[in-house]
Motif scaffolding. Sequence first.
Motif: not given
Length: 390
Positions: A100-126
């Motif tokens: 859960l991200e509070l106040g996601a700004g431009t969305g850049t952090l969400a993109v980078e976190v999800l992309h990196a978690l995918e690379h680590r095979d550790a994606l969240p459910g949502r």
Amino acid sequence: MDDTTDRPRRPDGTDATAISARLAAQIQGEITAAGGRLPFDRFMEMALYAPGLGYYVAGAVKLGRGGDFVTAPEISPLFGRCLAAQCAEVLERLGGGDLLELGAGTGTLAVEVLHALEHRDALPGRYLILEPSPDLQERQRMLIQERIPHLAERCVWLTRLPSHLRGVVLANEVLDAMPVHRFSIRADGGIDEVFVAECAGDLREVTAPARSSGLADAVAALHAEGFARAPGYGSEINLRLPPWMKALGDTLDAGLVLLVDYGYPRPAYYQPDRTMGTLMCHLRHRVHGDPYTHIGLQDITAHVDFTAVAEAGVAAGFDLAGFTTQASFLIGCGIDRILSDAPDAFDLTPGAKQLLLPAIMGERFKAMGLTKGIEEALCGFAIRDLSGRL
């Protein structure tokens, strides 16, 4: 001569000056209804969040080179990749969960976190996003759809905190934008509150004996600890922090709340020579101290008292997992390895320096972790834990 072409405009073409005038009129109306004096925290709340008019909910560009300030996710993708390392560690210990991200700004952090978690095979459910600005929600959706379209279905926008969550709550530069009360100490040692009044069509601040619920008691508690006693001393205090933290405590069943912001432990926040507090405004990458100009067109912030954050977190049922500088947190999360493994490491190096150097962001920004149901130490606080300074 018609100078309307020189007036600031929102992306939808709306005259931002007219929006500012409407917001100022609305604030003046509240001042009148309040008997001529409005507590500063209410003024700040309206300036930032008044529906359709406030700084964070109107359509003006806020972040990046074309806005008023730049945050760590826009400075370098390394920031999000490091946060992803901490998220992955927590999700593994929980056996999965959501972010859960509070106040996601431009969305850049969400993109980078999800992309990196995918690379680590550790994606969240949502990947949940609680964002009060309709304009920013749309920008976040567009960026996520553009950059990681195959992960867009995992992203869900919320209007309130979920009733239950297992996972990680991310709050990057959220606390500094919470409305604060302001106070000053009279010559006789009494506690005054800063109010906003109207004079000849302009807003100005006035002081009078504290009347906001809990303010006098909170400042008296500071006095009992030896802080903010000197006549003429003025500062801020965030009375909204405890209920906000309680709401997070009610939401998070197990996991981590990760807070990154600029601020100090209480002894440094209320040090004797910081007599004017920490309130500041951001407009087009300039910092100044007048919150009563450019209403709704500029950011208004205050540094964070991290001792108060820790106290509110413990009272809400969290354990303090760690407190450290941004530089130490990123190093603990492996920024050196992440940088060296990146194919564009040379291009990422200048941004890494901005995140890590003490005079830029490395020491000015701090990270705090509050946990439930996690006993093991967290990587982000393994290098240097400053909890003893709180």
